[in-house]
Motif scaffolding. Sequence first.
Motif, mmCIF file in Angstrom:
data_model
loop_
_atom_site.group_PDB
_atom_site.id
_atom_site.type_symbol
_atom_site.label_atom_id
_atom_site.label_comp_id
_atom_site.label_asym_id
_atom_site.label_seq_id
_atom_site.Cartn_x
_atom_site.Cartn_y
_atom_site.Cartn_z
ATOM 1 N N CYS A 137 7.216 43.620 49.945
ATOM 2 C CA CYS A 137 6.906 42.471 49.092
ATOM 3 C C CYS A 137 8.058 42.216 48.122
ATOM 4 O O CYS A 137 8.922 43.072 47.934
ATOM 5 C CB CYS A 137 5.617 42.724 48.298
ATOM 6 S SG CYS A 137 4.122 42.761 49.325
ATOM 7 N N GLY A 138 8.080 41.033 47.521
ATOM 8 C CA GLY A 138 9.162 40.694 46.606
ATOM 9 C C GLY A 138 8.653 40.000 45.353
ATOM 10 O O GLY A 138 7.738 39.177 45.424
ATOM 11 N N TRP A 139 9.236 40.345 44.214
ATOM 12 C CA TRP A 139 8.978 39.677 42.939
ATOM 13 C C TRP A 139 10.281 39.038 42.479
ATOM 14 O O TRP A 139 11.306 39.719 42.376
ATOM 15 C CB TRP A 139 8.532 40.674 41.880
ATOM 16 C CG TRP A 139 7.117 41.159 41.946
ATOM 17 C CD1 TRP A 139 6.086 40.776 41.144
ATOM 18 C CD2 TRP A 139 6.563 42.158 42.825
ATOM 19 N NE1 TRP A 139 4.929 41.455 41.463
ATOM 20 C CE2 TRP A 139 5.197 42.313 42.497
ATOM 21 C CE3 TRP A 139 7.096 42.927 43.878
ATOM 22 C CZ2 TRP A 139 4.361 43.208 43.161
ATOM 23 C CZ3 TRP A 139 6.271 43.813 44.540
ATOM 24 C CH2 TRP A 139 4.916 43.939 44.187
ATOM 25 N N GLU A 140 10.251 37.748 42.182
ATOM 26 C CA GLU A 140 11.488 37.058 41.795
ATOM 27 C C GLU A 140 11.203 35.978 40.751
ATOM 28 O O GLU A 140 10.259 35.184 40.892
ATOM 29 C CB GLU A 140 12.162 36.427 43.010
ATOM 30 C CG GLU A 140 13.488 35.756 42.690
ATOM 31 C CD GLU A 140 14.212 35.240 43.923
ATOM 32 O OE1 GLU A 140 15.178 34.461 43.751
ATOM 33 O OE2 GLU A 140 13.811 35.593 45.048
ATOM 34 N N GLY A 141 12.020 35.966 39.704
ATOM 35 C CA GLY A 141 11.973 34.899 38.724
ATOM 36 C C GLY A 141 10.718 34.854 37.877
ATOM 37 O O GLY A 141 10.366 33.798 37.330
ATOM 38 N N ASN A 142 10.033 35.990 37.725
ATOM 39 C CA ASN A 142 8.811 36.012 36.930
ATOM 40 C C ASN A 142 9.120 36.245 35.457
ATOM 41 O O ASN A 142 10.089 36.919 35.105
ATOM 42 C CB ASN A 142 7.877 37.115 37.443
ATOM 43 C CG ASN A 142 7.390 36.834 38.846
ATOM 44 O OD1 ASN A 142 6.570 35.945 39.056
ATOM 45 N ND2 ASN A 142 7.907 37.570 39.822
ATOM 46 N N GLY A 143 8.271 35.694 34.598
ATOM 47 C CA GLY A 143 8.382 35.903 33.163
ATOM 48 C C GLY A 143 7.175 36.664 32.646
ATOM 49 O O GLY A 143 6.470 37.329 33.394
ATOM 50 N N GLY A 165 9.319 49.724 49.986
ATOM 51 C CA GLY A 165 10.241 48.789 50.618
ATOM 52 C C GLY A 165 10.210 47.409 50.008
ATOM 53 O O GLY A 165 10.338 46.408 50.724
ATOM 54 N N CYS A 166 10.062 47.324 48.697
ATOM 55 C CA CYS A 166 9.941 46.026 48.021
ATOM 56 C C CYS A 166 11.207 45.704 47.231
ATOM 57 O O CYS A 166 12.118 46.517 47.130
ATOM 58 C CB CYS A 166 8.729 46.034 47.083
ATOM 59 S SG CYS A 166 7.133 46.138 47.941
ATOM 60 N N SER A 167 11.246 44.493 46.651
ATOM 61 C CA SER A 167 12.387 44.072 45.851
ATOM 62 C C SER A 167 11.902 43.359 44.594
ATOM 63 O O SER A 167 10.907 42.625 44.619
ATOM 64 C CB SER A 167 13.304 43.146 46.657
ATOM 65 O OG SER A 167 12.599 41.976 47.063
ATOM 66 N N PHE A 168 12.620 43.605 43.486
ATOM 67 C CA PHE A 168 12.388 42.926 42.208
ATOM 68 C C PHE A 168 13.729 42.346 41.788
ATOM 69 O O PHE A 168 14.663 43.094 41.487
ATOM 70 C CB PHE A 168 11.878 43.906 41.152
ATOM 71 C CG PHE A 168 10.501 44.445 41.422
ATOM 72 C CD1 PHE A 168 9.398 43.955 40.739
ATOM 73 C CD2 PHE A 168 10.296 45.461 42.358
ATOM 74 C CE1 PHE A 168 8.128 44.452 40.975
ATOM 75 C CE2 PHE A 168 9.029 45.962 42.607
ATOM 76 C CZ PHE A 168 7.936 45.461 41.917
ATOM 77 N N PHE A 192 15.609 47.179 42.507
ATOM 78 C CA PHE A 192 15.530 46.379 41.289
ATOM 79 C C PHE A 192 16.933 45.854 41.001
ATOM 80 O O PHE A 192 17.856 46.647 40.781
ATOM 81 C CB PHE A 192 15.052 47.228 40.113
ATOM 82 C CG PHE A 192 13.654 47.754 40.250
ATOM 83 C CD1 PHE A 192 12.594 47.101 39.634
ATOM 84 C CD2 PHE A 192 13.391 48.902 40.978
ATOM 85 C CE1 PHE A 192 11.295 47.589 39.744
ATOM 86 C CE2 PHE A 192 12.098 49.402 41.099
ATOM 87 C CZ PHE A 192 11.050 48.740 40.486
ATOM 88 N N SER A 193 17.102 44.539 40.969
ATOM 89 C CA SER A 193 18.434 43.986 40.756
ATOM 90 C C SER A 193 18.392 42.782 39.818
ATOM 91 O O SER A 193 17.523 41.910 39.928
ATOM 92 C CB SER A 193 19.079 43.581 42.092
ATOM 93 O OG SER A 193 18.288 42.609 42.765
ATOM 94 N N THR A 279 16.273 47.719 51.618
ATOM 95 C CA THR A 279 14.909 47.515 52.094
ATOM 96 C C THR A 279 14.878 47.008 53.529
ATOM 97 O O THR A 279 13.859 47.072 54.191
ATOM 98 C CB THR A 279 14.163 46.508 51.198
ATOM 99 O OG1 THR A 279 14.893 45.285 51.173
ATOM 100 C CG2 THR A 279 13.999 47.043 49.800
ATOM 101 N N SER A 280 16.008 46.510 54.022
ATOM 102 C CA SER A 280 16.024 45.974 55.386
ATOM 103 C C SER A 280 15.815 47.058 56.431
ATOM 104 O O SER A 280 15.554 46.763 57.582
ATOM 105 C CB SER A 280 17.362 45.269 55.653
ATOM 106 O OG SER A 280 18.447 46.161 55.500
ATOM 107 N N THR A 281 15.908 48.340 56.008
ATOM 108 C CA THR A 281 15.673 49.421 56.951
ATOM 109 C C THR A 281 14.186 49.644 57.184
ATOM 110 O O THR A 281 13.802 50.381 58.077
ATOM 111 C CB THR A 281 16.292 50.731 56.436
ATOM 112 O OG1 THR A 281 15.668 51.069 55.179
ATOM 113 C CG2 THR A 281 17.774 50.598 56.235
ATOM 114 N N VAL A 282 13.338 48.993 56.380
ATOM 115 C CA VAL A 282 11.905 49.166 56.505
ATOM 116 C C VAL A 282 11.390 48.333 57.672
ATOM 117 O O VAL A 282 11.712 47.164 57.807
ATOM 118 C CB VAL A 282 11.189 48.742 55.199
ATOM 119 C CG1 VAL A 282 9.694 48.960 55.334
ATOM 120 C CG2 VAL A 282 11.757 49.516 54.028
ATOM 121 N N MET A 283 10.592 48.940 58.523
ATOM 122 C CA MET A 283 10.056 48.236 59.677
ATOM 123 C C MET A 283 8.922 47.317 59.262
ATOM 124 O O MET A 283 8.176 47.608 58.330
ATOM 125 C CB MET A 283 9.537 49.243 60.708
ATOM 126 C CG MET A 283 10.633 50.121 61.294
ATOM 127 S SD MET A 283 11.886 49.154 62.149
ATOM 128 C CE MET A 283 10.952 48.565 63.549
#
Length: 290
Positions: A137-143, A165-168, A192-193, A279-283
């Motif tokens: 899952c991904g979280w982006e641009g949240n306040g 395998g998520c991204s923030f 986290f980036s 995370t791209s290594t996650v199936m």
Amino acid sequence: MKIQFLFWIAFLLPHMKGQTPVPRNCYSSWEDLKRDIQSAEEADPTAGGVFEVCPGTIFNLALFLAPIAINGNNIVIRCGPNGSQKNDCSVVGGENHFILGGSGSGIRFLGMRFESAFRTAVIAGGDVDGDVTFDDCGWEGNGGDASLIISEPLGGQGMTVNVIGCSFDRNANIDSIIQNIRGTLILRRTIFSNNTAKYGTVSVSNGGSISFANTCFVGNGGSSGIGPSGTVVIDGNSILALNDRNYGEENTVDGSCRDIFFSSSGECEVFSGTECIETSTVMPNTIETL
């Protein structure tokens, strides 16, 4: 002849180049998804079900649509047939997207994206018997206060939250990107980036615990202006259960601890990883429709 012609047009259109057939029994309406989850929980709070979001769906909550509450067991929300972010399923805007409560367990989000919430995208407010897993899952641009908060509202021990395998990315939160208050947080292969928050990218407090491995923090920052901090901040009542092969690079904090900061003792524990696990290594996820 005319009927046969119309039949073949209706059959061929979804299969023409550049067209993706819409899967049967998937959701593109937020209100329909909310209604069916509520109906499933009312019929049997323990049975659950798999709720597939149609690929390419954007749920726009800027129109003041209310969040979806989940209190029952075994509710699975999946983006497309294999639960992958590549299927482009997003919840955008609004105050909150999902609020988890009660003792709901076996809850899973597969391949979903949470974007641009202006309070907290996901509130994991279940009690100690509850658990939820976010996979790819991904979280982006949240306040707001946090992008993901773990906090049982009555002051009890919180639920277990697995983030796999998520991204923030590019979230700007007041407190932390993930704020864990009295809960159990498990991070694996998560990135986290470019996030900003005053009190650490991840904070653990009031008797919470964190276990994280193969997780990386790149280009995150923020300043509370009230004293030393870290990329991961743990207070004196909380537990670091595992710190294994995590990685940090170009994170900015108050003070000199760019890794794990124990706020009560002032001690710093470094990340032991030498590279960032993508995370791209996650199936992709495969769960049969119930």
